[in-house]
Enzyme design. Structure first.
Site, mmCIF file in Angstrom:
data_model
loop_
_atom_site.group_PDB
_atom_site.id
_atom_site.type_symbol
_atom_site.label_atom_id
_atom_site.label_comp_id
_atom_site.label_asym_id
_atom_site.label_seq_id
_atom_site.Cartn_x
_atom_site.Cartn_y
_atom_site.Cartn_z
ATOM 1 N N ASP A 1 6.569 26.960 -6.107
ATOM 2 C CA ASP A 1 6.420 26.118 -4.919
ATOM 3 C C ASP A 1 6.133 26.980 -3.690
ATOM 4 O OD1 ASP A 1 6.462 23.827 -3.404
ATOM 5 O OD2 ASP A 1 8.474 23.205 -3.995
ATOM 6 N N MET A 2 5.701 26.349 -2.611
ATOM 7 C CA MET A 2 5.398 27.049 -1.354
ATOM 8 C C MET A 2 5.363 25.975 -0.281
ATOM 9 S SD MET A 2 3.130 28.038 1.048
ATOM 10 C CE MET A 2 2.396 29.444 1.797
ATOM 11 N N ASP B 1 3.494 15.085 -3.848
ATOM 12 C CA ASP B 1 4.864 14.563 -3.906
ATOM 13 C C ASP B 1 4.857 13.045 -3.915
ATOM 14 O OD1 ASP B 1 6.131 16.942 -3.993
ATOM 15 O OD2 ASP B 1 6.765 16.991 -1.900
HETATM 16 C C1 DGJ Z 1 8.312 20.410 -2.692
HETATM 17 C C2 DGJ Z 1 7.770 20.005 -4.021
HETATM 18 O O1 DGJ Z 1 6.512 19.426 -3.882
HETATM 19 C C3 DGJ Z 1 8.742 19.080 -4.707
HETATM 20 O O2 DGJ Z 1 8.220 18.651 -5.929
HETATM 21 C C4 DGJ Z 1 10.063 19.777 -4.892
HETATM 22 O O3 DGJ Z 1 9.919 20.842 -5.795
HETATM 23 C C5 DGJ Z 1 10.573 20.277 -3.556
HETATM 24 N N1 DGJ Z 1 9.597 21.052 -2.849
HETATM 25 C C6 DGJ Z 1 11.816 21.099 -3.739
HETATM 26 O O4 DGJ Z 1 12.256 21.651 -2.577
#
Ligand code: DGJ
Length: 747
Positions: A469-470, A539
């Site tokens: 993730d980032m 998301d």
């Molecule tokens: C952002 C991601 O897009 C989500 O799926 C999740 O992993 C969160 N970060 C976790 O902090």
């Protein structure tokens, strides 16, 4: 004409000529033609200067502003956006690039420090030189005939005795001798990634770019230049993409002299690269594709290219596991028992991979702490990751883990030990995003720390999947480790540092399935896909939003690259109720996952999900690796199909965003099927909205037989939809946000 270069793919031709004055000119890019008898017939005739022309005294009839050039530099009369702007020791920003030589390479060379495509069949290098400056620019072309793709990048060598500064250096330029095109871009933000927008061009410049340090959800680097009347299925269009994950720019300029220029590459904003004498600079690789079969035709060329010449390694052609991820089910609030209960339910439903998301390390109970401290939080997981992975494996599931290694929380051991490891300017405190700072990946010790700490975790347990993730944009772009004159290099060096980390980790863990992520789909690009075969698309798992996001993504990227999950309803981004079946039917056109607390489902819901999982498993290959077509549909509907590579099977999706009470007759028209083959169509057995909306009932099972030519051209009329005026068991009961999937099998 001094030279002619003819790059042929199976269905396209790219012609470059060298004029007597040494200009390297774009002669033709489009549907396939044979090598012209007289290439001069493809050049504009220059018998008189145009008004206000600036010209070279040796060639008084040629103004650079009106030539179709393969690569342009500022300062000698080309007043369009130029591909190259350099600054000499003297402070001037003028360069003049002319043909010097060319050569063919048996193999495509690696791009120093940058990921790139592989498996090209021809590789041409044309060297341009500015003799006065002793600077050369190599234009590299690689040909992928069966995908109708040509890639390009540029390599500048400073042969001077002094250093140079590069203020801009694009990867590729396409100069077309026509105007009136439409620039198609894929824009958005968090939860609305890659939504298609069409901008008719008129004289002036339109720039599609990102300055966030990532390729960004704002404007994906993939763009299309569509000729007039281009549609999904007909007409001419050019697709351009970039193998790069940082700030980028794609400029489309229409001139009053009747030309259109397209540039793609590193964003010049804030960019300044110092090039010592004798040093070189290499741009990222650009991907060019032409289609005379509309946007679907373009996707049908780009998808195989991404699948076979960008994605690589163990997972390239392997079906991706169906996963369950705990993030939306628990957020930070979990313990071992809760996780294992979800995993148990996942195993019962037939899922294959359990992913533990954010919150397992340091003391991270919310998003304010612990990034950088990649050691397990024993409060939540007293027996550690090894034990958890073993328990999950014992259930028959793979085990996967979330990381965000490019970041550091101020509230962390790492930051306390190395405050200078974050990007920050000496004059002020760095700005925050999600209470976190960005690590300075230009520093070797930071990269080493990330590789070491991630490797230690991956070696500590049986971890077969990593979600990388980032979650913030770059600000305070300044490195304490670089001198003032190199601060303009930080953004690009950050991305080069990231690629070095990916290179080391994927080398060391070749069997781990990496999934890219950046607050959803904020970094969905070909650079990431060179290391990570799939990327979390968004998301936003609300079915309606997802239709738009996945459809937008599908123009350039195949389904096997798109993470797509079913999550609990009243989902936090949209708060909208959608049927389980529609959530699944949309997610089925990607790498399927479930992201919710499975323990909270009713027995009926579990039974419904189990049927989905079993069905997906049976059709996964077609769904993940088939060719996707966007099908004709009225505004309130959307339809796709994915056709297996041998065309013996397909899956079609029919989605209704909102119902229209009197419009009850729907036609499903497909694409890409074999015209001679007879197919059997069956609807996926699923629940439907009950006519009285009280309880779910079984949807009408539809069955049709038709030949491919009929399906591609005339389609089939589906069973009538129920409308406000009536319903019986021979109808499809479909309301807002309802959908059906159909399988097609060759008889
Ligand atoms: C952002 C991601 O897009 C989500 O799926 C999740 O992993 C969160 N970060 C976790 O902090």
């Amino acid at each position: 004409m001094r030279e002619l270069f003819c790059l042929q793919t199976d269905h396209t031709t790219y012609l470059v000529g060298v004029s007597d004055a040494g200009f390297v000119e774009q002669l033709y890019y489009g549907a396939k033609i044979e090598t012209p008898l007289d290439p001069g017939t493809l050049r504009e005739k220059h018998a008189a200067p145009y008004p206000m022309m600036v010209y070279d005294r040796e060639a008084p009839l040629l103004g650079q502003d009106d030539l179709c050039l393969e690569y342009s530099a500022s300062g000698r009369g080309d007043f369009r956006e130029c591909a190259l702007e350099l600054e000499t020791q003297w402070g001037s920003r003028t360069a003049d690039l002319r043909y010097r030589s060319h050569f063919w390479l048996p193999e495509k060379p690696a791009l120093p420090g940058l990921p790139s495509s592989y498996g090209s069949e021809q590789n041409l290098v044309i060297t341009l030189a500015d003799e006065a400056l002793d600077v050369t620019v190599e234009l590299h072309y690689s040909v992928f005939p069966s995908c109708d793709v040509i890639t390009r990048h540029a390599l500048l060598k400073n042969g001077q005795k002094t250093s140079l500064k590069l203020h801009r250096m694009y990867s590729a330029q396409l100069d077309l001798a026509e105007t009136g095109d439409t620039f198609v871009t894929f824009d958005g933000g968090w939860a609305v990634e890659r939504t298609k927008h069409e901008k008719p061009l008129s004289p002036g410049i339109y720039v599609n770019d990102s300055k966030t340090g990532t390729s960004s959800a704002r404007h994906n680097p993939f763009v299309i230049l569509a000729r007039p009347h281009c549609t999904e299925d007909q007409g001419d269009c050019f697709g351009l993409n970039l193998v790069y994950s940082g700030s980028h720019a794609e400029a489309a300029e229409e001139t009053t002299l009747g030309k259109t220029r397209l540039l793609t590459g590193l964003n010049p904003a804030g960019f300044c690269w110092n090039l010592a004498k004798g040093a070189s600079f290499c741009t990222p690789e650009a991907v060019l594709c032409f289609s005379d079969g509309g946007f679907n035709g373009l996707s049908a060329r780009l998808h195989p290219f991404v699948r076979s010449h960008i994605v690589r390694g163990h997972w390239r052609d392997r079906e991706r596991p169906m996963l369950v991820n705990n993030w939306e089910g628990t957020f930070f609030d979990f313990d071992e028992e809760k996780l294992l209960n979800i995993a148990r339910e996942g195993a019962d439903l037939g899922l294959e991979l359990f992913v533990l998301d954010d919150g397992w390390f340091g003391r991270r109970d919310d998003d304010r702490t612990s990034l950088g401290d990649w050691t397990v939080d024993r409060r939540k997981l007293p027996h550690g990751l090894k034990y958890l992975a073993e328990q999950v494996n014992a259930l028959g599931l793979l085990f996967g883990l979330w990381f965000e290694p490019e970041m550091v929380s101020e509230e962390s051991e790492l930051y306390r030990a190395h405050p200078d490891w974050a990007l920050k300017c000496p004059e002020r405190l760095p700005a925050q995003g999600r209470t976190q700072l960005v690590l300075d990946l230009t520093r070797a010790e930071v990269r080493d720390y990330i590789v070491k700490s991630v490797s230690q975790v991956l070696e500590s347990a049986n971890i077969q999947y990593v979600k990388w993730d980032m979650n913030r944009h770059l600000s305070d772009v300044s490195s304490a480790a670089l001198p003032p004159e190199q601060q303009g290099e930080v953004l690009h060096r950050y991305v080069l540092g990231l690629y070095e980390i990916y290179e080391r980790l994927t080398d060391r863990f070749p069997q781990v399935l990496f999934e890219g992520c950046s607050s959803g789909g904020n970094r969905f690009d070909l650079g990431i896909l060179c290391y990570m075969p799939q990327i979390w698309a968004s998301d936003n798992t609300d079915a309606l939003c997802r239709m738009e996001i996945q459809e937008g993504t599908s123009y350039a990227y195949p389904q096997s690259t798109m993470g797509a999950h079913v999550s609990a309803t009243a989902f936090h981004t949209a708060g909208r109720f959608t049927l389980w079946e529609t959530r699944f039917n949309v997610a089925a056109f990607g790498c399927l996952g479930y992201e919710l607390d499975l323990t909270k489902l009713t027995p009926e819901e579990k039974a419904c999900l189990k049927r989905q999982v079993d069905w997906y498993r049976a059709h996964r290959k077609t769904l993940q690796f088939g060719q996707l077509y966007r099908l004709p549909a009225p505004k309130n509907q959307m339809a796709w199909c994915s056709v297996a590579q041998d065309k013996k099977a397909a899956v079609a999706g029919f989605f209704q965003k909102s119902m229209r009470p009197t419009l009850t007759h729907d036609t499903l028209t497909l694409r890409g099927l074999d015209g001679e083959t007879a197919y059997v169509l069956r609807s996926r057995p699923q629940l439907q909205e009950a006519p009285e909306r009280e309880e779910a009932s079984q949807a009408l099972e539809e069955y049709y037989r038709a030949r491919g030519d009929q399906l591609n051209l005339a389609g089939i009329r589906l069973a009538q939809q129920s409308s406000a005026t009536g319903w019986n068991e021979n109808m499809r009961a479909m309301g807002d946000l309802s959908s059906r999937l159909y399988t097609l099998e060759a008889e």
